[in-house]
Design a protein around this motif. Structure first.
Motif, short mmCIF file in Angstrom:
data_model
loop_
_atom_site.label_atom_id
_atom_site.label_comp_id
_atom_site.label_asym_id
_atom_site.label_seq_id
_atom_site.Cartn_x
_atom_site.Cartn_y
_atom_site.Cartn_z
N GLU B 36 -2.46 -2.72 10.26
CA GLU B 36 -1.85 -1.92 9.18
C GLU B 36 -2.93 -1.50 8.18
O GLU B 36 -2.93 -0.39 7.66
N ILE B 37 -3.85 -2.45 7.91
CA ILE B 37 -4.92 -2.12 6.96
C ILE B 37 -5.83 -1.05 7.55
O ILE B 37 -6.18 -0.08 6.90
N ASP B 38 -6.18 -1.22 8.85
CA ASP B 38 -7.06 -0.23 9.48
C ASP B 38 -6.45 1.16 9.46
O ASP B 38 -7.14 2.15 9.29
N GLU B 39 -5.14 1.21 9.70
CA GLU B 39 -4.51 2.54 9.76
C GLU B 39 -4.08 3.02 8.40
O GLU B 39 -3.48 4.08 8.28
N GLN B 40 -4.35 2.24 7.37
CA GLN B 40 -4.02 2.60 5.99
C GLN B 40 -2.55 2.97 5.82
O GLN B 40 -2.22 3.96 5.18
N THR B 41 -1.68 2.18 6.44
CA THR B 41 -0.24 2.39 6.23
C THR B 41 0.15 1.84 4.86
O THR B 41 -0.65 1.17 4.20
N MET B 42 1.40 2.10 4.48
CA MET B 42 1.90 1.58 3.21
C MET B 42 1.78 0.06 3.17
O MET B 42 1.33 -0.52 2.18
N VAL B 43 2.17 -0.58 4.28
CA VAL B 43 2.12 -2.05 4.32
C VAL B 43 0.69 -2.53 4.11
O VAL B 43 0.43 -3.42 3.30
N GLY B 44 -0.23 -1.90 4.82
CA GLY B 44 -1.64 -2.29 4.68
C GLY B 44 -2.12 -2.14 3.25
O GLY B 44 -2.80 -3.01 2.71
N VAL B 46 -0.33 -2.26 0.57
CA VAL B 46 0.27 -3.29 -0.28
C VAL B 46 -0.51 -4.59 -0.17
O VAL B 46 -0.84 -5.23 -1.18
N TYR B 47 -0.87 -4.97 1.06
CA TYR B 47 -1.65 -6.20 1.24
C TYR B 47 -2.99 -6.10 0.52
O TYR B 47 -3.41 -7.02 -0.17
N MET B 48 -3.67 -4.95 0.70
CA MET B 48 -4.98 -4.80 0.08
C MET B 48 -4.89 -4.85 -1.44
O MET B 48 -5.68 -5.53 -2.10
N SER B 49 -3.92 -4.12 -2.00
CA SER B 49 -3.90 -4.14 -3.47
C SER B 49 -3.50 -5.51 -4.00
O SER B 49 -3.91 -5.88 -5.09
N SER B 50 -2.73 -6.27 -3.21
CA SER B 50 -2.41 -7.61 -3.70
C SER B 50 -3.67 -8.48 -3.72
O SER B 50 -3.89 -9.26 -4.65
N LEU B 51 -4.54 -8.33 -2.70
CA LEU B 51 -5.79 -9.10 -2.71
C LEU B 51 -6.66 -8.72 -3.91
O LEU B 51 -7.14 -9.57 -4.65
N ILE B 52 -6.82 -7.40 -4.10
CA ILE B 52 -7.68 -6.94 -5.19
C ILE B 52 -7.13 -7.40 -6.52
O ILE B 52 -7.86 -7.85 -7.40
N ARG B 53 -5.78 -7.31 -6.66
CA ARG B 53 -5.18 -7.70 -7.94
C ARG B 53 -5.40 -9.19 -8.20
O ARG B 53 -5.76 -9.59 -9.31
N THR B 54 -5.18 -10.02 -7.17
CA THR B 54 -5.36 -11.47 -7.37
C THR B 54 -6.80 -11.77 -7.80
O THR B 54 -7.03 -12.52 -8.75
N GLN B 55 -7.77 -11.18 -7.08
CA GLN B 55 -9.17 -11.46 -7.40
C GLN B 55 -9.53 -10.92 -8.79
O GLN B 55 -10.29 -11.53 -9.52
N PHE B 56 -8.97 -9.75 -9.12
CA PHE B 56 -9.28 -9.17 -10.42
C PHE B 56 -8.72 -10.01 -11.55
O PHE B 56 -9.36 -10.21 -12.57
N ARG B 57 -7.48 -10.52 -11.34
CA ARG B 57 -6.90 -11.36 -12.39
C ARG B 57 -7.74 -12.60 -12.61
O ARG B 57 -7.98 -13.00 -13.76
N LEU B 58 -8.22 -13.18 -11.51
CA LEU B 58 -9.07 -14.37 -11.64
C LEU B 58 -10.35 -14.02 -12.42
O LEU B 58 -10.74 -14.73 -13.35
N ALA B 59 -10.98 -12.89 -12.04
CA ALA B 59 -12.22 -12.49 -12.71
C ALA B 59 -11.96 -12.24 -14.20
O ALA B 59 -12.73 -12.67 -15.05
N LEU B 60 -10.84 -11.58 -14.48
CA LEU B 60 -10.51 -11.26 -15.86
C LEU B 60 -10.26 -12.54 -16.66
O LEU B 60 -10.64 -12.64 -17.83
N PHE B 61 -9.62 -13.51 -16.00
CA PHE B 61 -9.35 -14.78 -16.67
C PHE B 61 -10.68 -15.45 -17.07
O PHE B 61 -10.86 -15.86 -18.22
N VAL B 62 -11.61 -15.52 -16.12
CA VAL B 62 -12.90 -16.16 -16.42
C VAL B 62 -13.61 -15.40 -17.55
O VAL B 62 -14.13 -16.00 -18.48
N CYS B 63 -13.59 -14.05 -17.45
CA CYS B 63 -14.27 -13.25 -18.47
C CYS B 63 -13.63 -13.45 -19.84
O CYS B 63 -14.32 -13.46 -20.85
#
Lengths: 496, 131
Positions: B36-44, B46-63
């Motif tokens: 799904e990620i390779d084909e850039q479907t909606m599902v893919g 959603v998964y990607m933005s959830s990963l980026i959001r989780t990591q970004f929140r963590l980074a923002l928390f530390v900062c």
């Protein structure tokens, strides 16, 4: 003072650099050879190499001098130069490694798919590199004339010449182990004399900081101390990620995970090193208050506190360490700057790399002989301010924000980088100025960084049609762990 | 007396591949999320933005924590001048913090961040590779 030992120390460091350079030609023939070979390098070696390249004359000599001159407020300088790696760790390190970029222009090209942004980044890398190199050459001149009485341009010429020769022969290109060794050399060269000096200080009754001594109290010293302190904090914490010679080292990690671990080790190594300049500054305040305003305290203290042959030997050790600092930082910067000039400004052949190396060294050397002598850590601080107002927004927004557009990136780099460079030029050529204008120009980061971020965000929101086409694929590449089998696109950095 | 067949050691048993009859069917039933990620479907996405959001929140928390500590210290010294001259073991408090304690604090912060960031990535990998 007997100059023999000091000269011997300098000659030894220079000879070692030349020999390693000559030997290194056989070890590291091409950039990619080096990169492939270095995939087996452990985080400790990698981190030592980063530390070796990062700890410049500003760290080795400059911080102690500024602490002696201005007191407690300057303690923020080493704190920021270390803490910058924490910001780099959480915002940049793993995605940057995963992007596959060797250099900042590579990253700009990969993320924004635009040659305009790439060229602009190249120009900024060259400017930051020159601004960083200039005070290294100036300090080399100061140290050599302190030790031997040579004219002040001689030391700079010596370092510039040896660095250019090494880079041209390809030897110093990026030998991880050499740079790693430099870190430990610098640590030893500062720590051993310090131990002896602390013993001497102890035997003299271990005087403490007198109560009411304003020197030891924060928010004193310079004009507008509160503004200057905050601006310094912003520049150092955010500028570290935008330094060209630091970034190239992250590629030598096998993957994003190792890049994070390397950054953690870098933090530990720098933390250990930066405990010492404050002590040098303090001992200088006790025993050499007359040296305030210069970068000489580190070189002069061992001779004054210890005296005799041991004192001279320790002075020679510190001098050798200082030259190691000039050599390693200058080499790293020259390689980065020359690579960018050759690839993006002169378009690539081997001959253009030679011209590029000459330009990379000659311009800052000319500036160094022409410009007024400012404290080395101040000028390096200005380089951090430029990096923080240009590459920091580009990296942070590029990694975390999909809606960054080419137009936004260009506008942010031009406005933020331009304003910071203008402030730097005014400060170096005609400064220091008095009053608020002087403070704003001497520590520009507090206003240029927010302006740069704002311009980049607003211009991106105004031009939604210019979002790079493959941004989704790039985000997959930047953020997914390497163990996952996903399509990361086929972008590769061009070989220097 | 003769041993039953399965206890005899002089004869190596024939090797058989053990397979589940349902594997192939199960595989065909759903796409792995990586596709799904390779084909850039909606599902893919959603998964990607959830990963980026989780990591970004963590980074923002530390900062944010870092910003509070680092920007709070000058403010503290500005608003409470008596802290500037406070002594710990004879050393002024600003020196104890800025020339000493802050460095180990950085290292601990970095270590905690790395632990959590790697945990986030492991969760994402498990989520994505689950069939």
């Amino acid at each position: 003072m007997n100059t023999g030992y000091g000269v011997a120390g300098v000659v030894l460091v220079m000879l070692a650099a030349i020999l390693i350079g000559a030997y290194g030609i056989r070890v590291a023939r091409t950039t990619s050879d080096f990169y492939v070979a270095s995939r087996t390098v452990s985080p400790l070696w990698n981190a030592s190499a980063i530390g070796g390249e990062y700890l410049s004359a500003a760290s080795f000599l400059g911080i102690a001098g500024l602490i002696l001159t201005y007191g407690a407020d300057m303690l923020w300088l080493p704190v920021g130069w270390t803490g910058g790696y924490l910001v780099l760790l959480v915002l940049v390190s793993a995605p940057l490694r995963r992007s596959g970029a060797y250099t900042l222009p590579d990253f700009a090209e990969a993320r924004l798919e635009s040659m305009v942004v790439r060229r602009l980044s190249s120009v900024l890398v060259v400017l930051i590199g020159w601004l960083y190199l200039m005070p290294q050459f100036q300090s080399a001149g100061v140290v050599l004339s302190t030790v031997t009485g040579a004219p002040s341009w001689a030391g700079g010429l010596l370092v510039a010449g040896v660095v250019a020769m090494n880079v041209l022969s390809g030897g110093m290109r990026s030998i991880t182990f050499v740079q790693a060794f430099q870190y430990w050399l610098k640590l030893t060269a500062l720590a051993v004399p310090l131990v002896f000096m602390l013993l001497a200080w102890h035997s003299r009754g271990a005087p403490g900081i007198a109560p009411g001594d304003m020197w030891a109290v924060p928010l004193h010293g310079r004009e507008h101390p509160v503004y200057s302190t905050y601006s310094l904090i912003l520049a150092t914490f955010l500028g570290t990620m935008g330094l060209p010679h630091v970034l190239v080292r992250f590629y030598t990690n096998p993957d994003g995970r190792a890049a994070r671990r390397t950054t953690l080790v870098v933090l530990s190594l720098l933390g250990a090193f930066y405990l010492m300049p404050a002590l040098y500054g303090y001992l200088g305040h006790l025993y050499l208050p007359g040296l305030a305003g210069t970068d000489q305290v580190v070189l002069t203290l061992p001779g004054v506190l210890i005296g005799g042959i041991p004192g001279e030997l320790l002075t020679a050790l510190v001098t050798a360490g200082a030259f190691a600092a000039f050599m390693s930082t200058s080499s790293g910067l020259t390689v980065s700057v020359a690579g960018v000039i050759a690839q993006d400004i002169l378009r690539g052949s081997v001959r253009s790399f030679r011209w590029a190396t000459l330009m990379a060294v000659a311009v800052p050397f000319t500036l160094a002989t022409g410009a007024r002598l400012l404290p080395v850590a101040d000028v390096v601080g200005l380089a951090f301010a430029v990096a923080a107002s240009s590459f920091c927004p580009l990296l942070v927004l590029g990694i975390w924000w999909r809606r960054l557009t080419t137009v936004g990136a260009v506008a942010g780099l031009v406005v933020g980088g331009g304003l910071a460079c203008a402030a730097v030029l005014v400060t170096i050529i005609s400064g220091p100025h008095d009053g608020w204008a002087g403070a704003l120009l001497a520590q520009p980061a507090a206003w240029t960084v927010p302006v740069s971020f704002a311009v980049m965000v607003v211009m991106s929101l105004l031009t939604p049609g210019r979002i790079p086409r493959d941004v989704a694929r790039t985000m997959v590449r930047l953020h997914t762990p390497e163990t996952l089998d996903v399509d990361r696109g086929d972008w590769r950095p061009r070989q220097a | 007396m003769s041993f039953p067949d399965f206890l005899r050691t002089d004869r190596t048993p024939k090797r058989v591949a053990v397979t589940s009859p349902r594997t192939a069917a199960a595989r065909r039933a759903r796409h792995p999320v990586t596709r799904e990620i390779d084909e850039q479907t909606m599902v893919g996405e959603v998964y990607m933005s959830s990963l980026i959001r989780t990591q970004f929140r963590l980074a923002l928390f530390v900062c944010t924590v870092l910003a509070c500590v680092v920007c709070g210290l000058p403010l503290l010294f500005l608003l409470m001048p008596e802290l500037r001259d406070l002594r710990l073991l004879g050393i002024p408090l600003p020196w104890v913090v800025l020339a000493g304690l802050i460095y180990p604090a950085f290292i601990v912060g970095a270590w905690l961040y790395i632990r959590q960031a790697e945990r986030n990535e492991r969760h994402f990998a498990e989520l994505v590779e689950r069939r």
